[in-house]
Design a protein around this motif. Structure first.
Motif, PDB file in Angstrom:
ATOM      1  N   GLY A  22       1.009  -1.634   0.092  1.00  0.00           N
ATOM      2  CA  GLY A  22      -0.039   0.016   0.043  1.00  0.00           C
ATOM      3  C   GLY A  22       0.786   1.301   0.103  1.00  0.00           C
ATOM      4  O   GLY A  22       2.114   0.775   0.241  1.00  0.00           O
ATOM      5  N   PRO A  23       0.078   2.604  -0.161  1.00  0.00           N
ATOM      6  CA  PRO A  23      -1.244   2.328  -1.014  1.00  0.00           C
ATOM      7  C   PRO A  23      -1.595   2.247  -2.229  1.00  0.00           C
ATOM      8  O   PRO A  23      -0.379   1.901  -2.742  1.00  0.00           O
ATOM      9  CB  PRO A  23      -1.493   3.955  -0.481  1.00  0.00           C
ATOM     10  N   VAL A  24      -2.117   1.830  -2.246  1.00  0.00           N
ATOM     11  CA  VAL A  24      -2.970   1.024  -3.575  1.00  0.00           C
ATOM     12  C   VAL A  24      -3.925   1.778  -4.327  1.00  0.00           C
ATOM     13  O   VAL A  24      -5.021   3.371  -4.412  1.00  0.00           O
ATOM     14  CB  VAL A  24      -3.825   0.100  -3.300  1.00  0.00           C
ATOM     15  N   TYR A  25      -3.594   2.190  -5.995  1.00  0.00           N
ATOM     16  CA  TYR A  25      -4.573   2.917  -6.706  1.00  0.00           C
ATOM     17  C   TYR A  25      -5.336   1.717  -8.159  1.00  0.00           C
ATOM     18  O   TYR A  25      -3.938   0.575  -8.665  1.00  0.00           O
ATOM     19  CB  TYR A  25      -4.229   3.925  -7.483  1.00  0.00           C
ATOM     20  N   CYS A  26      -6.714   0.889  -7.652  1.00  0.00           N
ATOM     21  CA  CYS A  26      -7.129  -0.072  -8.873  1.00  0.00           C
ATOM     22  C   CYS A  26      -8.199   0.641 -10.586  1.00  0.00           C
ATOM     23  O   CYS A  26      -8.305   1.426 -10.470  1.00  0.00           O
ATOM     24  CB  CYS A  26      -7.406  -0.660  -8.147  1.00  0.00           C
ATOM     25  N   THR A  27      -6.801   0.583 -10.947  1.00  0.00           N
ATOM     26  CA  THR A  27      -7.400   1.022 -12.702  1.00  0.00           C
ATOM     27  C   THR A  27      -9.305   0.247 -12.293  1.00  0.00           C
ATOM     28  O   THR A  27     -10.113   1.056 -13.706  1.00  0.00           O
ATOM     29  CB  THR A  27      -6.764   1.099 -13.634  1.00  0.00           C
ATOM     30  N   LYS A  28      -8.967  -0.906 -12.423  1.00  0.00           N
ATOM     31  CA  LYS A  28     -10.138  -2.068 -12.485  1.00  0.00           C
ATOM     32  C   LYS A  28     -11.258  -1.517 -11.867  1.00  0.00           C
ATOM     33  O   LYS A  28     -12.804  -1.395 -12.327  1.00  0.00           O
ATOM     34  CB  LYS A  28      -9.924  -3.072 -12.411  1.00  0.00           C
ATOM     35  N   THR A  29     -11.081  -1.261 -10.802  1.00  0.00           N
ATOM     36  CA  THR A  29     -12.411  -1.243  -9.724  1.00  0.00           C
ATOM     37  C   THR A  29     -12.197   0.849 -10.200  1.00  0.00           C
ATOM     38  O   THR A  29     -13.769   0.240 -10.133  1.00  0.00           O
ATOM     39  CB  THR A  29     -11.545  -0.916  -8.884  1.00  0.00           C
ATOM     40  N   ALA A  30     -11.425   1.758 -10.465  1.00  0.00           N
ATOM     41  CA  ALA A  30     -12.562   3.116 -10.667  1.00  0.00           C
ATOM     42  C   ALA A  30     -12.661   2.737 -11.887  1.00  0.00           C
ATOM     43  O   ALA A  30     -14.072   3.447 -12.763  1.00  0.00           O
ATOM     44  CB  ALA A  30     -11.020   3.673 -10.812  1.00  0.00           C
ATOM     45  N   SER A  31     -12.092   2.433 -12.992  1.00  0.00           N
ATOM     46  CA  SER A  31     -12.942   1.938 -14.087  1.00  0.00           C
ATOM     47  C   SER A  31     -14.349   1.100 -13.825  1.00  0.00           C
ATOM     48  O   SER A  31     -15.590   1.771 -14.016  1.00  0.00           O
ATOM     49  CB  SER A  31     -12.553   0.742 -15.488  1.00  0.00           C
TER      50      SER A  31
ATOM     51  N   LEU B  26      -3.516   5.601 -17.905  1.00  0.00           N
ATOM     52  CA  LEU B  26      -5.379   5.547 -17.710  1.00  0.00           C
ATOM     53  C   LEU B  26      -5.483   6.109 -16.116  1.00  0.00           C
ATOM     54  O   LEU B  26      -6.483   6.138 -16.293  1.00  0.00           O
ATOM     55  CB  LEU B  26      -5.274   3.230 -17.262  1.00  0.00           C
ATOM     56  N   LYS B  27      -4.818   5.706 -15.283  1.00  0.00           N
ATOM     57  CA  LYS B  27      -5.274   6.663 -14.147  1.00  0.00           C
ATOM     58  C   LYS B  27      -5.753   7.851 -14.168  1.00  0.00           C
ATOM     59  O   LYS B  27      -6.414   8.133 -13.651  1.00  0.00           O
ATOM     60  CB  LYS B  27      -3.907   6.690 -12.479  1.00  0.00           C
ATOM     61  N   GLU B  28      -5.200   9.305 -14.229  1.00  0.00           N
ATOM     62  CA  GLU B  28      -5.215  10.500 -14.654  1.00  0.00           C
ATOM     63  C   GLU B  28      -6.525  10.481 -15.754  1.00  0.00           C
ATOM     64  O   GLU B  28      -7.209  11.160 -15.058  1.00  0.00           O
ATOM     65  CB  GLU B  28      -4.710  10.716 -16.042  1.00  0.00           C
ATOM     66  N   ILE B  29      -7.200   9.789 -16.630  1.00  0.00           N
ATOM     67  CA  ILE B  29      -8.386  10.094 -17.081  1.00  0.00           C
ATOM     68  C   ILE B  29      -9.390   9.179 -16.186  1.00  0.00           C
ATOM     69  O   ILE B  29     -10.675  10.065 -15.883  1.00  0.00           O
ATOM     70  CB  ILE B  29      -8.031   8.983 -17.943  1.00  0.00           C
ATOM     71  N   LEU B  30      -9.289   8.615 -15.602  1.00  0.00           N
ATOM     72  CA  LEU B  30     -10.278   7.655 -14.383  1.00  0.00           C
ATOM     73  C   LEU B  30     -10.661   9.117 -13.561  1.00  0.00           C
ATOM     74  O   LEU B  30     -11.211   8.455 -13.059  1.00  0.00           O
ATOM     75  CB  LEU B  30      -9.590   6.846 -14.135  1.00  0.00           C
ATOM     76  N   ASP B  31      -9.405   9.394 -13.001  1.00  0.00           N
ATOM     77  CA  ASP B  31      -9.336  10.386 -11.934  1.00  0.00           C
ATOM     78  C   ASP B  31     -10.101  11.516 -12.475  1.00  0.00           C
ATOM     79  O   ASP B  31     -11.019  12.401 -12.027  1.00  0.00           O
ATOM     80  CB  ASP B  31      -7.830  11.222 -10.968  1.00  0.00           C
ATOM     81  N   ARG B  32      -9.527  11.585 -13.772  1.00  0.00           N
ATOM     82  CA  ARG B  32     -11.150  12.901 -13.803  1.00  0.00           C
ATOM     83  C   ARG B  32     -13.030  12.553 -14.089  1.00  0.00           C
ATOM     84  O   ARG B  32     -13.244  13.155 -13.955  1.00  0.00           O
ATOM     85  CB  ARG B  32      -9.982  13.804 -15.767  1.00  0.00           C
ATOM     86  N   LEU B  33     -12.876  10.802 -14.590  1.00  0.00           N
ATOM     87  CA  LEU B  33     -13.685  11.358 -14.696  1.00  0.00           C
ATOM     88  C   LEU B  33     -14.688  10.235 -13.094  1.00  0.00           C
ATOM     89  O   LEU B  33     -15.532  10.283 -12.855  1.00  0.00           O
ATOM     90  CB  LEU B  33     -13.960   9.155 -15.290  1.00  0.00           C
ATOM     91  N   LEU B  34     -14.033  10.058 -12.270  1.00  0.00           N
ATOM     92  CA  LEU B  34     -14.825  10.056 -10.874  1.00  0.00           C
ATOM     93  C   LEU B  34     -14.308  11.429  -9.893  1.00  0.00           C
ATOM     94  O   LEU B  34     -15.618  11.055  -9.446  1.00  0.00           O
ATOM     95  CB  LEU B  34     -13.107   8.998  -9.642  1.00  0.00           C
ATOM     96  N   ALA B  35     -14.071  12.689 -10.513  1.00  0.00           N
ATOM     97  CA  ALA B  35     -14.306  13.572 -10.175  1.00  0.00           C
ATOM     98  C   ALA B  35     -15.734  13.844 -10.609  1.00  0.00           C
ATOM     99  O   ALA B  35     -17.052  14.981  -9.996  1.00  0.00           O
ATOM    100  CB  ALA B  35     -12.876  14.357 -10.623  1.00  0.00           C
ATOM    101  N   ARG B  36     -15.972  13.617 -12.363  1.00  0.00           N
ATOM    102  CA  ARG B  36     -16.725  14.387 -12.516  1.00  0.00           C
ATOM    103  C   ARG B  36     -17.984  13.539 -12.134  1.00  0.00           C
ATOM    104  O   ARG B  36     -19.693  14.418 -12.266  1.00  0.00           O
ATOM    105  CB  ARG B  36     -16.749  13.917 -14.326  1.00  0.00           C
ATOM    106  N   GLU B  37     -18.449  12.397 -11.921  1.00  0.00           N
ATOM    107  CA  GLU B  37     -18.978  11.600 -11.213  1.00  0.00           C
ATOM    108  C   GLU B  37     -19.184  11.814 -10.175  1.00  0.00           C
ATOM    109  O   GLU B  37     -20.051  11.024  -9.008  1.00  0.00           O
ATOM    110  CB  GLU B  37     -18.976  10.181 -11.562  1.00  0.00           C
ATOM    111  N   ASN B  38     -18.314  12.566  -8.885  1.00  0.00           N
ATOM    112  CA  ASN B  38     -18.045  12.865  -7.337  1.00  0.00           C
ATOM    113  C   ASN B  38     -18.019  11.537  -6.828  1.00  0.00           C
ATOM    114  O   ASN B  38     -18.605  11.207  -5.972  1.00  0.00           O
ATOM    115  CB  ASN B  38     -19.582  13.078  -6.924  1.00  0.00           C
ATOM    116  N   ARG B  39     -17.299  10.585  -7.983  1.00  0.00           N
ATOM    117  CA  ARG B  39     -16.716   9.397  -6.562  1.00  0.00           C
ATOM    118  C   ARG B  39     -15.508   9.495  -6.961  1.00  0.00           C
ATOM    119  O   ARG B  39     -14.611   8.044  -6.130  1.00  0.00           O
ATOM    120  CB  ARG B  39     -17.141   8.092  -7.780  1.00  0.00           C
TER     121      ARG B  39
END
Length: 204
Positions: A95-104, A160-173
């Protein structure tokens, strides 16, 4: 792209920064039966370090230190499996961990296709080859094709993390995602202890 192959540990002078992409190759997907064969790491700079465990020496002090460093975020795709495999072989959590599959799965709710190949194709326009996925990773010598395949599994995780972070922010997640990432090492430990198929949160 440069691929560097190391035996049993990451060299002490390798600095991968504060965010490193990580993946593993194993003899199979059974956490009890199958052994860890290879760990791939990238700083997101187009270069990859491969740590091979051909002789099953998992002491790896430098790699262990990186995996548990609280100041270095480890990016995985499907972290749950890798985290369990690492704890089984290294004896300590990662850890700490980031998972692109979970974010997706949290933001790409319009599809059920969350594999690395699908993510790279849709979000980056990159078509990954999965031809070597089921090859013999326990071999004493890896083929150039195996090393190239293994490298591709970590080369694009930063993007992928950079893009997924933007999408997570967009969806308030974003906050929800972080809470899930923080729980993943515990989820992996449950898998190791025999609760891989049991939903301990279910009513029944």
């Amino acid at each position: 792209m440069a691929i560097q192959l190391h035996q049993n540990d990451l060299p002490a002078d390798v600095d991968l920064g504060n965010t490193v992409a990580v993946d593993s190759e194993t003899m199979g997907l059974n956490l009890v039966r199958d052994r860890l064969c290879l760990v791939q790491l990238s700083a997101g700079d187009g270069n990859v370090h491969l740590v091979q465990f051909a002789d099953r020496d998992y002491s790896a002090p430098n790699l262990r230190a990186l995996l548990r460093d609280p100041h270095v975020t480890k990016i995985f795709h499907y972290a749950r499996f890798d985290l369990a495999m690492f704890e089984a072989h290294f004896g300590e959590p990662t850890g700490p961990v980031y998972c692109t599959k979970t974010a997706s799965k949290l933001v790409r709710t319009y599809t059920d296709r969350h594999g690395l190949k699908e993510l790279c194709k849709e979000l980056l326009g990159i078509d990954l080859s999965k031809q070597q996925q089921s090859s013999d990773w326990g071999a004493a010598e890896l083929t150039p094709e195996q090393m190239s395949y293994a490298a591709s599994d970590v080369l694009y995780l930063h993007q992928l993390k950079e893009i997924l972070d933007r999408l997570l922010a967009r969806e308030n997640r974003l906050e929800l995602a972080q809470q899930i990432f923080d729980f993943l090492p515990v989820r992996a430990r449950l898998d190791l202890l025999g609760w891989s198929e049991v939903d301990i949160f279910a009513h029944s």
